[in-house]
Design an enzyme around this catalytic site. Structure first.
Site, mmCIF file in Angstrom:
data_model
loop_
_atom_site.group_PDB
_atom_site.id
_atom_site.type_symbol
_atom_site.label_atom_id
_atom_site.label_comp_id
_atom_site.label_asym_id
_atom_site.label_seq_id
_atom_site.Cartn_x
_atom_site.Cartn_y
_atom_site.Cartn_z
ATOM 1 N N SER A 1 0.848 -1.193 0.000
ATOM 2 C CA SER A 1 0.000 0.000 0.000
ATOM 3 C C SER A 1 0.882 1.242 0.000
ATOM 4 C CB SER A 1 -0.902 0.006 1.235
ATOM 5 O OG SER A 1 -1.581 1.241 1.277
ATOM 6 N N HIS B 1 -1.175 -1.070 -4.363
ATOM 7 C CA HIS B 1 -2.459 -0.750 -3.733
ATOM 8 C C HIS B 1 -2.475 0.751 -3.435
ATOM 9 C CE1 HIS B 1 -6.111 -1.666 -1.407
ATOM 10 N NE2 HIS B 1 -5.685 -0.749 -0.547
ATOM 11 N N ASP C 1 -4.589 3.968 -1.984
ATOM 12 C CA ASP C 1 -5.701 4.360 -1.106
ATOM 13 C C ASP C 1 -6.099 5.804 -1.359
ATOM 14 O OD1 ASP C 1 -6.079 1.992 0.532
ATOM 15 O OD2 ASP C 1 -4.080 2.408 1.333
ATOM 16 N N MET D 1 -8.633 8.666 -0.151
ATOM 17 C CA MET D 1 -9.531 9.019 0.965
ATOM 18 C C MET D 1 -10.002 10.454 0.818
ATOM 19 S SD MET D 1 -7.256 7.537 4.075
ATOM 20 C CE MET D 1 -6.549 5.890 4.031
ATOM 21 N N HIS E 1 -8.223 1.682 -4.278
ATOM 22 C CA HIS E 1 -9.219 1.496 -3.222
ATOM 23 C C HIS E 1 -9.804 2.861 -2.882
ATOM 24 C CE1 HIS E 1 -9.743 0.362 1.356
ATOM 25 N NE2 HIS E 1 -10.899 0.551 0.753
ATOM 26 N N MET F 1 -11.955 5.229 -0.855
ATOM 27 C CA MET F 1 -12.679 5.445 0.413
ATOM 28 C C MET F 1 -13.309 6.819 0.315
ATOM 29 S SD MET F 1 -9.759 3.781 2.796
ATOM 30 C CE MET F 1 -8.628 3.755 1.413
ATOM 31 N N MET G 1 -11.901 -5.327 4.753
ATOM 32 C CA MET G 1 -11.127 -4.438 5.624
ATOM 33 C C MET G 1 -10.862 -5.153 6.946
ATOM 34 S SD MET G 1 -10.534 -1.893 3.748
ATOM 35 C CE MET G 1 -9.503 -1.154 5.018
ATOM 36 N N GLY H 1 -1.164 1.482 9.518
ATOM 37 C CA GLY H 1 -0.502 1.218 10.788
ATOM 38 C C GLY H 1 -1.391 0.788 11.936
ATOM 39 N N ASP I 1 -7.102 -6.170 3.668
ATOM 40 C CA ASP I 1 -6.505 -4.841 3.734
ATOM 41 C C ASP I 1 -6.501 -4.305 5.164
ATOM 42 O OD1 ASP I 1 -5.450 -2.413 3.115
ATOM 43 O OD2 ASP I 1 -7.234 -1.646 2.066
HETATM 44 C C1 DX5 Z 1 -6.597 1.708 5.334
HETATM 45 C C2 DX5 Z 1 -6.074 1.462 3.941
HETATM 46 C C3 DX5 Z 1 -5.038 0.401 3.885
HETATM 47 C C4 DX5 Z 1 -3.749 0.779 4.573
HETATM 48 C C5 DX5 Z 1 -3.042 -0.471 5.005
HETATM 49 O O1 DX5 Z 1 -7.665 2.576 5.278
HETATM 50 O O2 DX5 Z 1 -7.140 1.047 3.098
HETATM 51 O O3 DX5 Z 1 -4.775 0.024 2.537
HETATM 52 O O4 DX5 Z 1 -2.911 1.535 3.742
HETATM 53 O O5 DX5 Z 1 -1.972 -0.111 5.802
HETATM 54 P P1 DX5 Z 1 -1.348 -1.090 6.882
HETATM 55 O O6 DX5 Z 1 -0.851 -2.294 6.152
HETATM 56 O O7 DX5 Z 1 -0.267 -0.261 7.497
HETATM 57 O O8 DX5 Z 1 -2.432 -1.436 7.860
HETATM 58 ZN ZN ZN Z 2 -6.655 0.121 1.122
#
Ligand code: DX5
Ligand code: ZN
Length: 219
Positions: A8, A33, A35, A37, A66, A68, A137, A145, A175
């Site tokens: 990610s 991957h 993200d 947001m 992904h 969000m 999720m 993290g 994820d």
């Molecule tokens: C969370 C994201 C994940 C995140 C995963 O909202 O969708 O993809 O980046 O990060 P780690 O592996 O650090 O939990």
């Molecule tokens: Zn993600």
């Protein structure tokens, strides 16, 4: 099919993004991957289109995006034009999920659906055959993290059963909080794709961490 690793990019060093993208290119990772947001669907803002455009410029592997964000239909064409291969929307953000899935496919991308930790697998009973990938999720979305939620194993098994019962070919992606501690058990339960952010990017030897995680997932 071999099990896939998708680092990610959220956990990358954004001031050295090209370096980190090229590191993933060289590694045993399968996908990027990404993200996205919006600060509305989740309580955080990551990065948007200009950054994604520059990631895609250097990335040589599948772009797994992904979203969000609320009302993701507004941006399906934009993400297709940017070069995304897989576009995942949240079940919780789509009033007309079936229409959204058709829209993603009509734009030449694979269609994914993400489920929050509180959302039951049952809600996908009538759409699973139209879904290329389900992103389970294993943390509450919004931040990298966080710690892995243990109930995810049960959800993977339930989802795998639904996919088999409906003779669907949907991939299961996990994820959030993925590490060497849970990778094998996730794969044993039926996971196909493991997303890993901080576990990869915070490691001293990132290339080796990806290699070891991939070996663990394909034991
Ligand atoms: C969370 C994201 C994940 C995140 C995963 O909202 O969708 O993809 O980046 O990060 P780690 O592996 O650090 O939990
Ligand atoms: Zn993600």
């Amino acid at each position: 099919m071999s099990k896939l690793i998708a680092p990610s990019v959220l956990a990358a060093d954004f001031a050295n993004l090209q370096r980190d993208v090229e590191m993933i290119n060289r590694s045993d990772a399968d996908w990027f991957h990404i993200d996205i947001m919006d600060g509305v669907f989740v309580p955080n803002i990551s990065f948007g289109m200009p950054v994604l455009r520059d990631i895609v410029k250097h990335a040589t592997k599948t772009i797994d995006t992904h979203l969000m964000i609320v009302d993701p239909d507004r941006y399906v064409k934009t993400f297709a034009d940017l070069g995304c291969d897989i576009l995942t929307v949240h079940y919780e953000a789509c009033t007309h999920l079936h229409r959204t899935l058709q829209n993603i496919k009509a734009h030449g991308m694979k269609a994914g659906v993400a489920l929050n930790p509180h959302t039951s697998i049952d809600v996908l009973k009538d759409t699973i055959q139209d879904i290329d990938l389900v992103c389970l999720m294993s943390v509450n979305p919004g931040f990298g993290g966080q710690s892995f939620i243990e109930n995810t194993y049960n959800k993977v098994s339930e989802l795998k059963e639904l996919i088999n019962n409906k003779s669907a070919s949907t991939l299961i992606e996990i994820d959030g909080g993925v590490t060497d501690k849970n990778a094998k058990q996730l794969v044993d339960a039926g996971a196909d794709v493991l997303v890993a952010g901080s576990y990869v990017f915070k490691a001293a030897d990132k290339i080796k961490t990806v290699k070891d995680l991939k070996a663990l997932a394909n034991y």
